[in-house]
Design an enzyme around this catalytic site. Structure first.
Site, PDB file in Angstrom:
ATOM      1  N   GLU A  50       0.814  -1.223   0.000  1.00 16.73           N
ATOM      2  CA  GLU A  50       0.000   0.000   0.000  1.00 16.73           C
ATOM      3  C   GLU A  50       0.849   1.275   0.000  1.00 16.73           C
ATOM      4  OE1 GLU A  50      -2.621  -1.167   3.536  1.00 16.73           O
ATOM      5  OE2 GLU A  50      -4.081  -0.369   2.094  1.00 16.73           O
ATOM      6  N   TYR A 100     -17.833  26.039   0.833  1.00 18.65           N
ATOM      7  CA  TYR A 100     -17.540  24.603   0.653  1.00 18.65           C
ATOM      8  C   TYR A 100     -16.505  24.363  -0.430  1.00 18.65           C
ATOM      9  CZ  TYR A 100     -21.526  25.289  -2.576  1.00 18.65           C
ATOM     10  OH  TYR A 100     -22.401  25.782  -3.512  1.00 18.65           O
ATOM     11  N   VAL A 134      -6.399   5.148   8.530  1.00 17.68           N
ATOM     12  CA  VAL A 134      -7.468   6.072   8.169  1.00 17.68           C
ATOM     13  C   VAL A 134      -7.828   6.965   9.358  1.00 17.68           C
ATOM     14  CG1 VAL A 134      -8.421   4.634   6.331  1.00 17.68           C
ATOM     15  CG2 VAL A 134      -9.258   4.341   8.667  1.00 17.68           C
ATOM     16  N   GLU A 135      -7.645   6.447  10.579  1.00 19.49           N
ATOM     17  CA  GLU A 135      -7.923   7.249  11.776  1.00 19.49           C
ATOM     18  C   GLU A 135      -7.077   8.525  11.794  1.00 19.49           C
ATOM     19  OE1 GLU A 135      -7.715   3.974  11.737  1.00 19.49           O
ATOM     20  OE2 GLU A 135      -9.152   3.105  13.144  1.00 19.49           O
ATOM     21  N   LYS A 152     -12.608   4.144   2.904  1.00 18.14           N
ATOM     22  CA  LYS A 152     -11.538   3.587   2.071  1.00 18.14           C
ATOM     23  C   LYS A 152     -12.223   2.553   1.181  1.00 18.14           C
ATOM     24  CE  LYS A 152      -6.848   1.764   2.508  1.00 18.14           C
ATOM     25  NZ  LYS A 152      -5.815   1.323   3.474  1.00 18.14           N
TER      26      LYS A 152
END
Ligand SMILES: Nc1nc2c(c(=O)[nH]1)N=C([C@H](O)[C@@H](O)CO)CN2
Length: 118
Positions: free
Chosen positions: A21, A53, A72-73, A98
């Site tokens: 990865e 935005y 991802v945290e 993900k």
């Protein structure tokens, strides 16, 4: 409370804990809701009174696109911090997906709710 939202913002980045990865770019998807009182911009009809935005999306596209976190945290926490520290947001809910990371699941990830420290 009114919200400004960004739905399904897809960005490619290096993300993941495995060696393979670290060598590829994978898509993540952000869904974001931010508290925002809509009454002032509605009265003035002025972009300067809004939570823009487009500006927030651009900042996150730049940040995430250059990021290389393992979890991802970590990436989700950093995105929340940027939103709270750099824009006039007091509360944010952020879902980071993900896509295709786990066979059989459309997406995996985290959902955070953070408020600005007083
Ligand atoms: N809670 C988490 N679990 C897992 C993560 C993560 O970031 N947070 N990451 C992985 C791997 O990178 C996985 O996505 C590769 O398919 C596994 N579990």
């Amino acid at each position: 409370m009114d919200k400004v939202f960004i739905e399904a913002l897809e960005i490619e980045c290096v993300i993941g804990i495995y060696d393979w990865e670290r060598k590829i770019r994978q898509p993540i998807v952000l869904d974001i809701e931010m508290d925002s009182d809509n009454r002032k911009p509605a009265a003035s009809d002025n972009i300067a009174d809004t939570l823009d935005y487009k500006a927030i999306s651009k900042r996150l596209i730049d940040f995430v696109g250059q990021s290389e976190f393992g979890l991802v945290e970590t990436l989700a926490e950093r995105c929340c911090a940027i939103i709270l520290e750099e824009f006039a947001v007091t509360r944010v809910r952020l879902k980071l997906s993900k896509v295709g990371a786990v066979r059989g699941a459309k997406a995996v990830g985290v959902i955070l709710e953070r408020t600005r420290a007083a």
